[in-house]
Design a protein around this motif. Structure first.
Motif, short mmCIF file in Angstrom:
data_model
loop_
_atom_site.label_atom_id
_atom_site.label_comp_id
_atom_site.label_asym_id
_atom_site.label_seq_id
_atom_site.Cartn_x
_atom_site.Cartn_y
_atom_site.Cartn_z
N GLU A 172 0.83 -1.21 0.00
CA GLU A 172 0.00 0.00 0.00
C GLU A 172 0.86 1.26 0.00
O GLU A 172 0.51 2.25 -0.65
CB GLU A 172 -0.91 0.03 1.23
CG GLU A 172 -2.02 -0.98 1.17
CD GLU A 172 -2.87 -0.95 2.42
OE1 GLU A 172 -4.10 -0.82 2.28
OE2 GLU A 172 -2.31 -1.05 3.53
N ALA A 173 1.96 1.23 0.72
CA ALA A 173 2.83 2.41 0.76
C ALA A 173 3.37 2.70 -0.64
O ALA A 173 3.58 3.85 -1.01
CB ALA A 173 3.99 2.18 1.72
N ASN A 174 3.56 1.65 -1.41
CA ASN A 174 4.05 1.85 -2.77
C ASN A 174 2.96 2.40 -3.68
O ASN A 174 3.23 2.88 -4.77
CB ASN A 174 4.58 0.55 -3.35
CG ASN A 174 5.89 0.15 -2.70
OD1 ASN A 174 6.55 0.98 -2.09
ND2 ASN A 174 6.25 -1.10 -2.82
N THR A 175 1.72 2.34 -3.21
CA THR A 175 0.61 2.85 -4.02
C THR A 175 0.44 4.35 -3.82
O THR A 175 0.09 5.07 -4.74
CB THR A 175 -0.70 2.15 -3.61
OG1 THR A 175 -0.50 0.75 -3.68
CG2 THR A 175 -1.83 2.55 -4.53
N PHE A 176 0.65 4.78 -2.59
CA PHE A 176 0.35 6.17 -2.26
C PHE A 176 1.62 6.91 -1.88
O PHE A 176 2.60 6.30 -1.50
CB PHE A 176 -0.62 6.24 -1.07
CG PHE A 176 -1.99 5.73 -1.41
CD1 PHE A 176 -2.85 6.51 -2.13
CD2 PHE A 176 -2.37 4.46 -1.04
CE1 PHE A 176 -4.11 6.05 -2.46
CE2 PHE A 176 -3.63 3.99 -1.36
CZ PHE A 176 -4.50 4.79 -2.08
N GLY A 177 1.51 8.23 -1.92
CA GLY A 177 2.54 9.04 -1.30
C GLY A 177 3.49 9.68 -2.29
O GLY A 177 3.36 9.53 -3.50
N ALA A 178 4.43 10.42 -1.72
CA ALA A 178 5.33 11.23 -2.55
C ALA A 178 6.50 10.40 -3.02
O ALA A 178 6.85 9.42 -2.40
CB ALA A 178 5.84 12.40 -1.74
N HIS B 121 5.49 15.68 5.09
CA HIS B 121 5.60 14.24 4.85
C HIS B 121 6.48 13.64 5.95
O HIS B 121 7.49 14.24 6.33
CB HIS B 121 6.25 13.96 3.50
CG HIS B 121 5.36 14.30 2.34
ND1 HIS B 121 5.15 15.59 1.92
CD2 HIS B 121 4.63 13.51 1.52
CE1 HIS B 121 4.32 15.57 0.88
NE2 HIS B 121 3.99 14.32 0.62
N ALA B 150 7.74 8.36 2.44
CA ALA B 150 7.32 9.54 3.19
C ALA B 150 5.87 9.85 2.86
O ALA B 150 5.51 9.99 1.69
CB ALA B 150 8.20 10.73 2.83
N LEU B 151 5.02 9.90 3.89
CA LEU B 151 3.59 10.13 3.68
C LEU B 151 3.10 11.29 4.52
O LEU B 151 3.64 11.57 5.59
CB LEU B 151 2.79 8.88 4.08
CG LEU B 151 2.94 7.64 3.21
CD1 LEU B 151 2.21 6.46 3.86
CD2 LEU B 151 2.40 7.88 1.80
N GLU B 155 -2.69 11.06 4.00
CA GLU B 155 -2.46 9.83 3.23
C GLU B 155 -2.45 8.61 4.15
O GLU B 155 -3.04 7.58 3.83
CB GLU B 155 -1.12 9.95 2.48
CG GLU B 155 -1.14 11.01 1.39
CD GLU B 155 0.23 11.30 0.80
OE1 GLU B 155 0.28 11.64 -0.39
OE2 GLU B 155 1.25 11.21 1.52
N ILE B 159 -5.15 5.49 3.92
CA ILE B 159 -4.74 4.10 3.71
C ILE B 159 -5.20 3.22 4.88
O ILE B 159 -5.70 2.12 4.67
CB ILE B 159 -3.21 3.99 3.55
CG1 ILE B 159 -2.75 4.76 2.30
CG2 ILE B 159 -2.77 2.53 3.44
CD1 ILE B 159 -1.24 4.92 2.18
N LYS B 188 1.33 18.29 -2.99
CA LYS B 188 0.50 17.89 -4.13
C LYS B 188 -0.55 16.92 -3.63
O LYS B 188 -0.37 16.26 -2.62
CB LYS B 188 1.35 17.28 -5.23
CG LYS B 188 2.32 16.23 -4.75
CD LYS B 188 3.15 15.67 -5.90
CE LYS B 188 4.10 14.59 -5.40
NZ LYS B 188 4.88 13.96 -6.39
N MET B 190 -2.95 13.66 -3.15
CA MET B 190 -2.57 12.26 -3.05
C MET B 190 -2.56 11.65 -4.44
O MET B 190 -3.51 11.73 -5.19
CB MET B 190 -3.57 11.52 -2.18
CG MET B 190 -3.19 10.08 -1.97
SD MET B 190 -3.71 9.46 -0.37
CE MET B 190 -5.42 9.17 -0.66
N THR B 191 -1.43 11.07 -4.77
CA THR B 191 -1.31 10.52 -6.11
C THR B 191 -1.05 9.04 -6.01
O THR B 191 -0.53 8.54 -5.02
CB THR B 191 -0.12 11.15 -6.85
OG1 THR B 191 1.02 11.05 -6.00
CG2 THR B 191 -0.39 12.60 -7.19
N MET B 192 -1.44 8.35 -7.02
CA MET B 192 -1.10 6.95 -7.11
C MET B 192 0.35 6.85 -7.57
O MET B 192 0.74 7.47 -8.56
CB MET B 192 -2.01 6.27 -8.14
CG MET B 192 -3.49 6.30 -7.75
SD MET B 192 -3.80 5.40 -6.24
CE MET B 192 -5.09 4.32 -6.84
N GLY B 193 1.12 6.08 -6.85
CA GLY B 193 2.50 5.88 -7.26
C GLY B 193 2.55 4.86 -8.39
O GLY B 193 1.52 4.49 -8.95
#
Ligand code: GDP
Ligand code: MG
Lengths: 178, 218
Positions: A172-178, B121, B150-151, B155, B159, B188, B190-193
């Protein structure tokens, strides 16, 4: 329907077969044979891969693989890890140098760990309190690796579930965040 | 009613006389609260721009040879209406400042608690000692999330489906132990990585994760 793999690794007797059995919906298929190395004090040892199964409501399946009980890191495991969604390293704190045991797996999987979700479970800390969890955390910090690590008794289902949940949180961490 | 103290000790005699004349005029207004005082403390000190910085006053008002865009400046020759307007504004600002509760003493950054509205973050530096997380699966999950990436608090909340305040509490707990690195990355949404390697796309991954949790009874 998709198939996914979670890999359980660790030294012989660390609890891989037990952990898989704690969560698998079917009794794990175990490929243990009688252990002829009496110094290991264990009657049976795994020669092939163990595996258990989790079938999701979607029909997706997760195969839980336990690496065979060898003393040395086997490069075949790295191939398995490449297609796995997560790696669980189990350590038996009653062994003579369990910190060194962990390092063998951290080194072996080093390249994969930057992307592959991983969790470390230390077993038998209740009866063998040294080294402490903090000693393990130090080892990881010195290596610049940040991997969730916790005390477990893999005979308890909730401990194994927490290890797996920790892998999911990394996905999940790989899905969200900067 | 408190008086407001205005100082002109550094001005030349002609300008002192000018300012005093202005003040006699201003004091016709019963609401005018400024008084020229002979010594400190000064709420406002009127000085020539050649005066060095080491004067002590609440605010230093500087006279400049030409009109300046800088705050707290008035151009020469000094005009009655300009000075009056400036003093009204300064009085207003001072009164507001005095009504405000005094801000707490500046604390070293490490002592400050993260507010749930923070947009920073947070990244975990080192895995926490077991006593911090206990066997609380939600805390373990939060620590795990920020061990990887970093969140922001929102975010983390999205989750884990936990309130922002709970996320802030866990971050503060970890921060108190020196385990958190604060990253002020560009703000920015919340974006999908990138999709994880084993999954076709993000939604496949999300439904997989919730499917496993359901199966395990989480
Ligand atoms: N006390 C304790 N015993 C364990 C733990 N994990 C496994 N065991 C026991 O250790 C033995 C070896 O476990 P096993 O799962 O076969 O290890 P494997 O070689 O890694 O597959 C079994 O008798 C388990 O019941 C643990 O966390 N704590
Ligand atoms: Mg086994």
């Amino acid at each position: 329907m998709n198939e996914y793999k979670i890999l359980f690794t660790g030294t012989m007797g660390a609890g891989k077969t037990t952990a898989i059995g704690s969560v698998s919906e079917a009794a794990p298929i175990v490929t243990d044979v009688a252990n002829t190395d009496l110094s290991l004090g264990k009657e049976r040892t795994t020669v092939g891969l163990d595996f258990g199964l989790l079938t999701l409501a979607s029909g997706d399946r997760i195969r839980l693989f336990g690496t065979p009980g060898q003393q040395r890191f086997d490069f075949l495991w790295k191939i398995l890890a490449k297609s796995a969604i997560g790696l669980i390293i189990l350590v038996d704190n009653s062994r003579s140098d369990p910190l060194a045991d962990l390092v063998v797996y951290l080194d072996g999987f080093a390249e994969d760990l930057s992307v592959l979700p991983c969790a470390i479970g230390i077993g038998r800390l209740d009866t063998h309190p040294v080294p402490t969890l903090e000693d393990y955390i130090d080892i990881l910090a010195n290596r610049n690796q940040l991997v969730p690590i916790m005390s477990v008794d893999v005979r308890r289902r909730e401990d194994v579930v927490l290890l797996i949940d920790t892998l999911l949180a990394q996905l999940e961490a790989n899905t969200f965040g900067a | 009613m408190t008086i407001l103290r205005f100082g002109i000790p550094h001005l030349s005699d002609p300008e002192v006389r000018l300012v005093k004349a202005f003040f006699r005029l201003y004091s016709q207004d019963p609401t005018f609260r400024w008084t020229i005082v002979e010594g400190p403390p000064y709420d406002v000190l009127l000085v020539d721009e050649s005066v060095s910085e080491d004067v002590v006053a609440g605010t230093v008002l500087t006279l400049t040879p030409v009109k300046s865009e800088l705050p707290n400046t008035l151009e020469r020759p000094l005009r009655s209406d300009h000075l009056e307007a400036w003093l009204k504004k300064a009085e207003y600002d001072l009164r507001n400042a005095r009504l405000q509760p005094q801000p707490p003493e500046e604390q070293p950054i490490d002592e400050q608690r993260i507010d749930p509205t923070s947009s920073s973050h947070f990244k975990l530096r080192r895995w926490p000692p077991p006593a911090l997380l206990g066997s609380n699966p939600v805390r373990v999950r939060m620590a795990t999330l920020i061990s990887r990436r970093a969140l922001r608090l929102d975010e983390m909340a999205a989750i884990t489906e936990q309130p922002l305040a709970e996320c802030a509490a866990v971050v503060n707990l970890l921060r108190g132990a020196g385990l958190i690195e604060i990253q002020d990355l560009p703000d920015k949404p919340m974006t999908m990585g990138r999709a994880g390697g084993r999954f076709a796309d993000q939604s496949v991954k999300q439904s997989f994760v919730s499917g496993v949790r359901n199966k395990l009874g989480l």
